[in-house]
Scaffold this motif. Structure first.
Motif, PDB file in Angstrom:
ATOM      1  N   VAL A 112     -14.421 -16.449   4.254  1.00 16.22           N
ATOM      2  CA  VAL A 112     -14.640 -15.878   2.918  1.00 16.22           C
ATOM      3  C   VAL A 112     -14.779 -14.367   3.011  1.00 16.22           C
ATOM      4  O   VAL A 112     -14.172 -13.616   2.232  1.00 16.22           O
ATOM      5  N   ASP A 113     -15.578 -13.905   3.968  1.00 17.21           N
ATOM      6  CA  ASP A 113     -15.767 -12.463   4.128  1.00 17.21           C
ATOM      7  C   ASP A 113     -14.461 -11.769   4.489  1.00 17.21           C
ATOM      8  O   ASP A 113     -14.160 -10.691   3.977  1.00 17.21           O
ATOM      9  N   ALA A 114     -13.666 -12.396   5.356  1.00  9.72           N
ATOM     10  CA  ALA A 114     -12.396 -11.782   5.758  1.00  9.72           C
ATOM     11  C   ALA A 114     -11.457 -11.626   4.567  1.00  9.72           C
ATOM     12  O   ALA A 114     -10.826 -10.579   4.388  1.00  9.72           O
ATOM     13  N   VAL A 115     -11.376 -12.663   3.735  1.00  9.24           N
ATOM     14  CA  VAL A 115     -10.510 -12.597   2.553  1.00  9.24           C
ATOM     15  C   VAL A 115     -11.000 -11.524   1.584  1.00  9.24           C
ATOM     16  O   VAL A 115     -10.210 -10.715   1.077  1.00  9.24           O
ATOM     17  N   LEU A 116     -12.310 -11.517   1.323  1.00 10.86           N
ATOM     18  CA  LEU A 116     -12.856 -10.526   0.400  1.00 10.86           C
ATOM     19  C   LEU A 116     -12.742  -9.114   0.974  1.00 10.86           C
ATOM     20  O   LEU A 116     -12.538  -8.152   0.229  1.00 10.86           O
ATOM     21  N   TRP A 117     -12.867  -8.998   2.311  1.00 11.63           N
ATOM     22  CA  TRP A 117     -12.733  -7.671   2.924  1.00 11.63           C
ATOM     23  C   TRP A 117     -11.309  -7.147   2.758  1.00 11.63           C
ATOM     24  O   TRP A 117     -11.109  -5.979   2.414  1.00 11.63           O
ATOM     25  N   LEU A 118     -10.323  -7.993   3.001  1.00 10.45           N
ATOM     26  CA  LEU A 118      -8.934  -7.569   2.857  1.00 10.45           C
ATOM     27  C   LEU A 118      -8.626  -7.182   1.415  1.00 10.45           C
ATOM     28  O   LEU A 118      -8.017  -6.134   1.156  1.00 10.45           O
ATOM     29  N   ALA A 119      -9.066  -8.014   0.467  1.00 12.74           N
ATOM     30  CA  ALA A 119      -8.805  -7.721  -0.944  1.00 12.74           C
ATOM     31  C   ALA A 119      -9.555  -6.469  -1.386  1.00 12.74           C
ATOM     32  O   ALA A 119      -8.998  -5.593  -2.056  1.00 12.74           O
ATOM     33  N   GLY A 120     -10.835  -6.368  -1.002  1.00 12.56           N
ATOM     34  CA  GLY A 120     -11.628  -5.212  -1.404  1.00 12.56           C
ATOM     35  C   GLY A 120     -11.144  -3.922  -0.770  1.00 12.56           C
ATOM     36  O   GLY A 120     -11.132  -2.867  -1.417  1.00 12.56           O
ATOM     37  N   THR A 121     -10.709  -3.997   0.487  1.00  8.44           N
ATOM     38  CA  THR A 121     -10.210  -2.804   1.168  1.00  8.44           C
ATOM     39  C   THR A 121      -8.902  -2.326   0.553  1.00  8.44           C
ATOM     40  O   THR A 121      -8.708  -1.114   0.335  1.00  8.44           O
ATOM     41  N   ALA A 122      -8.001  -3.258   0.262  1.00 10.79           N
ATOM     42  CA  ALA A 122      -6.728  -2.881  -0.373  1.00 10.79           C
ATOM     43  C   ALA A 122      -6.970  -2.240  -1.726  1.00 10.79           C
ATOM     44  O   ALA A 122      -6.390  -1.190  -2.052  1.00 10.79           O
ATOM     45  N   LEU A 123      -7.835  -2.853  -2.524  1.00 13.79           N
ATOM     46  CA  LEU A 123      -8.142  -2.294  -3.844  1.00 13.79           C
ATOM     47  C   LEU A 123      -8.869  -0.963  -3.710  1.00 13.79           C
ATOM     48  O   LEU A 123      -8.612  -0.011  -4.463  1.00 13.79           O
ATOM     49  N   GLY A 124      -9.786  -0.884  -2.729  1.00  9.60           N
ATOM     50  CA  GLY A 124     -10.544   0.352  -2.541  1.00  9.60           C
ATOM     51  C   GLY A 124      -9.673   1.517  -2.113  1.00  9.60           C
ATOM     52  O   GLY A 124      -9.849   2.645  -2.588  1.00  9.60           O
ATOM     53  N   LEU A 125      -8.732   1.271  -1.216  1.00 16.44           N
ATOM     54  CA  LEU A 125      -7.819   2.341  -0.810  1.00 16.44           C
ATOM     55  C   LEU A 125      -6.922   2.759  -1.967  1.00 16.44           C
ATOM     56  O   LEU A 125      -6.597   3.952  -2.127  1.00 16.44           O
ATOM     57  N   ALA A 126      -6.528   1.786  -2.789  1.00 14.90           N
ATOM     58  CA  ALA A 126      -5.707   2.112  -3.959  1.00 14.90           C
ATOM     59  C   ALA A 126      -6.463   3.012  -4.926  1.00 14.90           C
ATOM     60  O   ALA A 126      -5.908   3.977  -5.469  1.00 14.90           O
ATOM     61  N   THR A 127      -7.755   2.731  -5.139  1.00 15.17           N
ATOM     62  CA  THR A 127      -8.537   3.574  -6.053  1.00 15.17           C
ATOM     63  C   THR A 127      -8.846   4.928  -5.417  1.00 15.17           C
ATOM     64  O   THR A 127      -8.866   5.951  -6.104  1.00 15.17           O
ATOM     65  N   LEU A 167     -17.143  -7.734  11.005  1.00 15.06           N
ATOM     66  CA  LEU A 167     -16.105  -8.695  11.384  1.00 15.06           C
ATOM     67  C   LEU A 167     -15.601  -8.497  12.812  1.00 15.06           C
ATOM     68  O   LEU A 167     -14.894  -9.351  13.345  1.00 15.06           O
ATOM     69  N   LEU A 168     -15.945  -7.381  13.429  1.00 18.29           N
ATOM     70  CA  LEU A 168     -15.445  -7.092  14.771  1.00 18.29           C
ATOM     71  C   LEU A 168     -15.801  -8.160  15.810  1.00 18.29           C
ATOM     72  O   LEU A 168     -14.975  -8.465  16.689  1.00 18.29           O
ATOM     73  N   PRO A 169     -17.000  -8.763  15.763  1.00 15.86           N
ATOM     74  CA  PRO A 169     -17.297  -9.803  16.765  1.00 15.86           C
ATOM     75  C   PRO A 169     -16.379 -11.016  16.677  1.00 15.86           C
ATOM     76  O   PRO A 169     -16.324 -11.812  17.637  1.00 15.86           O
ATOM     77  N   TYR A 170     -15.657 -11.161  15.570  1.00 10.75           N
ATOM     78  CA  TYR A 170     -14.777 -12.314  15.389  1.00 10.75           C
ATOM     79  C   TYR A 170     -13.320 -11.975  15.704  1.00 10.75           C
ATOM     80  O   TYR A 170     -12.428 -12.791  15.485  1.00 10.75           O
ATOM     81  N   LEU A 171     -13.090 -10.766  16.211  1.00 11.25           N
ATOM     82  CA  LEU A 171     -11.746 -10.331  16.580  1.00 11.25           C
ATOM     83  C   LEU A 171     -11.722  -9.974  18.062  1.00 11.25           C
ATOM     84  O   LEU A 171     -12.767  -9.719  18.671  1.00 11.25           O
ATOM     85  N   ASP A 172     -10.540  -9.918  18.623  1.00 10.66           N
ATOM     86  CA  ASP A 172     -10.426  -9.467  20.014  1.00 10.66           C
ATOM     87  C   ASP A 172      -9.080  -8.787  20.226  1.00 10.66           C
ATOM     88  O   ASP A 172      -8.209  -8.797  19.347  1.00 10.66           O
ATOM     89  N   GLY A 173      -8.946  -8.160  21.361  1.00 13.75           N
ATOM     90  CA  GLY A 173      -7.683  -7.525  21.724  1.00 13.75           C
ATOM     91  C   GLY A 173      -7.268  -6.429  20.757  1.00 13.75           C
ATOM     92  O   GLY A 173      -8.081  -5.638  20.273  1.00 13.75           O
TER      93      GLY A 173
END
Length: 360
Positions: A112-127, A167-173
């Motif tokens: 849920v956080d990943a989806v909201l982060w992607l949507a919020g980041t895209a919208l935030g950069l657009a604004t 979210l970084l602890p859930y990513l690698d490489g």
């Protein structure tokens, strides 16, 4: 019989989501575990989720019914900056879900956080790009118009930087490295833009004073990029080291060298904004959605102070975080009470809002 009319739902209604989510996040982040704190976090997370659903559905219904509303809002220099609020609402609730609800939702909270982060980041950069472009090319703005509202479109990338670190602890490489670099880049972009705008706000206050009483609460928005930037560097210090190949100690030193002075300025601005607000309240401070500026910006100071406390172990910072959290709860109470009273006064069961430049 009077015809039914479209009830306007401008973007500043998402400030309710922001202000409620940050209470849940702040309660989770506090370095001192007080009795009932977990219950507070859960309750505000649930309230924020309800507010987000209502805001999204009401906005969708409004834009569907009035196809020209979006363009009208973007063409209005008093409303367009608040398109940063939907982005920050998504990001703030996503972070609250990850931090508070993970024991209940498990890995679904991460998704849920990943989806909201992607949507919020895209919208935030657009604004962050689009609203300044509109201001520089189409809006007509007076020489005394600078206000805390101007920060709204440029703060979302800073919120993305702070929440992306979680979210970084859930990513690698390569994915983790890209996320860490993106977070630091968004931190820098938002911080530098905020510096430019805060100096303009200070200049406007010095030359034209506080302005309309209804706009005074927007002074509190200045606290947002300050507290959120301290939070961002603190969380990145906790989680970005392995992805960047930098020692945690190096990043924590940077977090302290940056965070302590900025928190000092934030406290200075809090005192100034508080004094002006108190003076205005004695003369008459009309309610508007700008009252929600008493919540999220203060909440970012709570998370920033909590991060500094965790990195230093300083008892003074523990006390500061708790005091700021108490102020956050008071601010949320004032904003929520005013909102409910305003809706009741309008005798409406749906969202409505006056079209005032002061709305936040």
């Amino acid at each position: 019989m009077a015809r039914s009319r479209i009830v306007p739902v401008p973007p500043n209604w998402f400030a309710v989501v922001m202000g409620t989510s940050i209470v849940a996040t702040g309660a989770h982040a506090l370095p001192v575990r007080l009795p009932g704190l977990d219950a507070v976090a859960w309750a505000f997370w649930a309230l924020a989720g309800l507010a987000l659903v209502v805001a999204v559905l009401a906005t969708a219904a409004h834009l569907r019914a009035d196809r020209g509303a979006l363009r009208s809002y973007l063409d209005d220099p008093a409303v367009a900056p608040f398109y940063g609020a939907p982005a920050m609402g998504l990001l703030a609730y996503g972070a609250a879900t990850l931090l508070v609800a993970r024991p209940l939702l498990g890995h679904a909270a991460v998704a849920v956080d990943a989806v909201l982060w992607l949507a919020g980041t895209a919208l935030g950069l657009a604004t962050a790009i689009g609203v300044p472009v509109l201001a520089f090319t189409r809006h007509r703005i007076g020489v005394d118009a600078a206000s805390g509202a101007w920060l709204m479109p440029v703060v979302p990338p800073m919120v993305s930087a702070a929440t992306g670190a979680l979210l970084l602890p859930y990513l690698d490489g390569a994915a983790a490295q890209t996320m860490a670099l993106a977070c630091y880049a968004m931190f820098g972009a938002s911080a530098l833009a905020a510096i430019v705008l805060i100096t303009q706000i200070w200049s406007r206050l010095a030359h034209h004073q506080r302005g309309a009483a209804a706009a005074v609460p927007t002074l509190w928005i200045v606290l947002g990029p300050l507290g959120q930037s301290v939070t961002a560097v603190g969380l990145l210090a906790d989680h970005a080291g392995p992805a960047l190949g930098v020692s945690d100690q190096t990043l924590r030193i940077f977090a302290l060298l940056y965070g302590v002075p900025v928190m000092g300025f934030a406290l200075l601005w809090l005192a100034i904004a508080g004094a002006i607000t108190a003076m205005t309240a004695r003369e008459g401070l009309p309610f508007s959605l700008a009252f929600w500026a008493f919540t999220f910006p203060v909440g970012t100071m709570v998370t920033g102070a909590s991060s500094l406390a965790a990195h230093t172990g300083a008892v003074a910072l523990d006390a500061l975080a708790v005091a700021l959290f108490a102020l956050l709860l008071a601010g949320w109470g004032v904003a929520a009470t005013g909102t409910v009273r305003d809706l009741r006064a309008r005798r409406m069961g749906v969202l409505s809002v006056p079209q005032e430049p002061a709305n936040a």
